[in-house]
Design a protein around this motif. Structure first.
Motif, PDB file in Angstrom:
ATOM      1  N   GLN A 141       0.899   0.914   2.245  1.00  0.00           N
ATOM      2  CA  GLN A 141      -0.034   0.980   1.123  1.00  0.00           C
ATOM      3  C   GLN A 141       0.531   1.872   0.018  1.00  0.00           C
ATOM      4  O   GLN A 141      -0.023   2.931  -0.305  1.00  0.00           O
ATOM      5  N   PRO A 142       1.647   1.463  -0.597  1.00  0.00           N
ATOM      6  CA  PRO A 142       2.296   2.332  -1.588  1.00  0.00           C
ATOM      7  C   PRO A 142       1.466   2.582  -2.845  1.00  0.00           C
ATOM      8  O   PRO A 142       1.709   3.575  -3.542  1.00  0.00           O
ATOM      9  N   SER A 160     -11.552  -0.971  -2.058  1.00  0.00           N
ATOM     10  CA  SER A 160     -10.435  -1.003  -1.098  1.00  0.00           C
ATOM     11  C   SER A 160      -9.377   0.053  -1.357  1.00  0.00           C
ATOM     12  O   SER A 160      -8.654   0.444  -0.442  1.00  0.00           O
ATOM     13  N   ARG A 161      -9.285   0.543  -2.613  1.00  0.00           N
ATOM     14  CA  ARG A 161      -8.253   1.549  -2.909  1.00  0.00           C
ATOM     15  C   ARG A 161      -8.561   2.897  -2.270  1.00  0.00           C
ATOM     16  O   ARG A 161      -7.713   3.779  -2.241  1.00  0.00           O
ATOM     17  N   ASP A 186       7.250  10.736   6.869  1.00  0.00           N
ATOM     18  CA  ASP A 186       6.592  10.482   5.585  1.00  0.00           C
ATOM     19  C   ASP A 186       6.358   8.983   5.389  1.00  0.00           C
ATOM     20  O   ASP A 186       7.264   8.164   5.618  1.00  0.00           O
ATOM     21  N   GLY A 187       5.157   8.631   4.955  1.00  0.00           N
ATOM     22  CA  GLY A 187       4.855   7.240   4.628  1.00  0.00           C
ATOM     23  C   GLY A 187       4.502   6.350   5.807  1.00  0.00           C
ATOM     24  O   GLY A 187       4.211   5.173   5.621  1.00  0.00           O
ATOM     25  N   GLU A 188       4.488   6.903   7.020  1.00  0.00           N
ATOM     26  CA  GLU A 188       4.190   6.081   8.195  1.00  0.00           C
ATOM     27  C   GLU A 188       2.680   5.940   8.399  1.00  0.00           C
ATOM     28  O   GLU A 188       1.873   6.727   7.885  1.00  0.00           O
ATOM     29  N   THR A 189       2.292   4.924   9.172  1.00  0.00           N
ATOM     30  CA  THR A 189       0.895   4.690   9.530  1.00  0.00           C
ATOM     31  C   THR A 189       0.762   4.607  11.045  1.00  0.00           C
ATOM     32  O   THR A 189       1.567   3.946  11.704  1.00  0.00           O
ATOM     33  N   VAL A 190      -0.242   5.287  11.579  1.00  0.00           N
ATOM     34  CA  VAL A 190      -0.476   5.266  13.030  1.00  0.00           C
ATOM     35  C   VAL A 190      -1.713   4.446  13.307  1.00  0.00           C
ATOM     36  O   VAL A 190      -2.779   4.714  12.736  1.00  0.00           O
TER      37      VAL A 190
END
Length: 421
Positions: free
Chosen positions: A372-373, A18-19, A417-421
């Motif tokens: 997902q940091p 999963s990583r 930065d750091g966003e998810t689409v």
């Protein structure tokens, strides 16, 4: 004098991984492409082949279809014939998730009939998700010389990384006298590579003894170390667990590094070029007058009209004029439009990046992905399989564009930065 039988090989290839985030949305971790036209599992299979071992069972579970197509009958690694073979061992599942494998030892236990039908003197247990080159024949001879019940392939890793592995303390004879599984406060930096040689009868006895012991690292090995003969087999070559986005990217970059310790061609690594429509069976790569390429791997069928720096391009990638691809990994059949920039990015198959677009913008490498940091925190941006990014978009660092995202999903011109689409 008895004649030693050839070791039986069991390759564990069912983990979720999963990583690796969206790279394993539609495929098992061992089936993830690597270094242009290979898959991760090719390295373990090729090590088995070059070590002269010919009987292998591959334990699958999570999203196995792509992996099973790649394995076929094992022809690519010479595992077909009257006295040899590759057997795919799917999980013996029922109707509940709880029926699936509960750990590595449970996975082998559920396939104990395969073990009993293929008697041997030793069983070689491997993981299908590591990049390395190793002579298993030498390890098996070492196991026999030590008269061991279990032998574990081990190597020294940085102390800061040992928390990810099983860790063993050895005496002067390489006998393991203490064991910690993924220790928070380690006593040693000698890490397990997930490669085990078991005495055949010892393994069967261990599996039958207690079904509550479902994991080798957590249960079987600690008991064996306390009561029996367990030795470390020291390894000093290149080995990398590519279980995280960062380690996966670094291993790909290692391939193109000058004087690199990793060389799939020199190691004799094979892949199945027949699977999935012969994706690597294409004309040679083409470079236009405007193309500039440095320190990169360019696979067959690529067309380069722009600039490629320090990157790995799988078969069929197109980089248009004025575009720049830097420090990136592009899977098969991605296209990068005119005057676009792709920087520190991993693109899955058939990603379409239109012109005048930036993927991987700015210097904010340390701002992690918000959702997902623990997966994305060094600046790498991920673009999923068959995603389409429209013209004029700027995407920042540690971003995720999910698989099959359509152009209409981009409601603004900038993905922070750091966003998810």
């Amino acid at each position: 004098m008895s004649v030693k039988q050839e070791a039986l090989v069991l390759l564990l290839a069912g983990g979720v991984g999963s990583r690796l985030n969206i790279l394993v949305q539609s495929r098992a971790k061992p089936a993830v492409p690597f270094a242009g036209h290979y898959r991760i599992i090719d390295f373990s299979l090729s090590n088995v082949m070059t070590s002269g071992l010919t009987k292998i069972g591959v334990l699958t579970q999570y999203k196995p279809l792509s992996l099973m197509r790649h394995l076929g009958m094992g022809e690519a690694w010479d595992f077909t014939g009257r006295s040899r073979g590759l057997k795919i061992l799917p999980p013996h599942t029922g109707f509940k998730d709880s029926d699936w494998y509960k750990g590595t030892a449970d996975a082998v236990r559920q396939n104990i009939d395969f073990l009993e039908k293929n008697p041997a003197d030793e069983v070689l247990l491997l993981s299908g998700d590591h990049i390395y080159n190793m002579d298993f024949h030498a390890m098996i001879e070492y196991h026999r010389f030590k008269k061991a019940d279990v032998t574990i392939g081990m190597m020294v890793v940085p102390m800061s990384e040992i928390y990810q592995f099983g860790a063993g303390v050895t005496d002067d004879n390489n006998r393991i006298i203490d064991w910690e599984e993924k220790p928070e406060h380690p006593k040693t930096n000698l890490a397990s590579m997930g490669i085990y040689v078991f005495d055949y009868k010892y393994l069967l006895d261990s599996l039958y003894r207690d079904k509550a012991e479902v994991d080798f690292g957590m249960h079987i090995l600690p008991r064996a170390i306390d009561n029996d003969n367990v030795f470390a087999y020291p390894f000093y070559g290149y080995w990398r667990d590519v279980g995280t986005i960062q380690s996966y990217w670094e291993a790909n970059m290692d391939v193109i590094m000058r004087d690199s310790a990793i060389s799939p061609a020199a190691w004799g690594v094979r892949t199945n070029i027949e699977a999935d429509g012969r994706p690597a069976d294409r004309p040679p790569a083409r470079f236009s007058n405007s193309a500039k390429v440095s320190c990169s791997m360019i696979s067959a069928g690529c067309v380069i009209r722009g600039t490629v720096i320090n990157s790995v391009l799988a078969p069929g990638v197109v980089v248009e004029e004025g575009a720049v691809v830097r420090d990136s990994i592009l899977f098969a059949d991605c296209t990068v439009g005119k005057k676009s920039t792709v920087d520190l990015t991993i693109c899955d198959k058939r990603v379409k990046i239109s012109g005048d677009t930036i993927v991987g913008s700015g210097m904010n490498h340390d701002f992690p992905n918000i959702k997902q940091p623990k997966h994305l925190y060094t600046g790498i941006t991920l673009v999923g399989k068959e995603a389409s990014i429209p013209s004029g978009i700027t995407i920042g660092r540690n971003c995720i564009v999910n698989s099959k995202t359509e152009e209409s999903a981009f409601s603004t011109g900038k993905i922070a930065d750091g966003e998810t689409v």
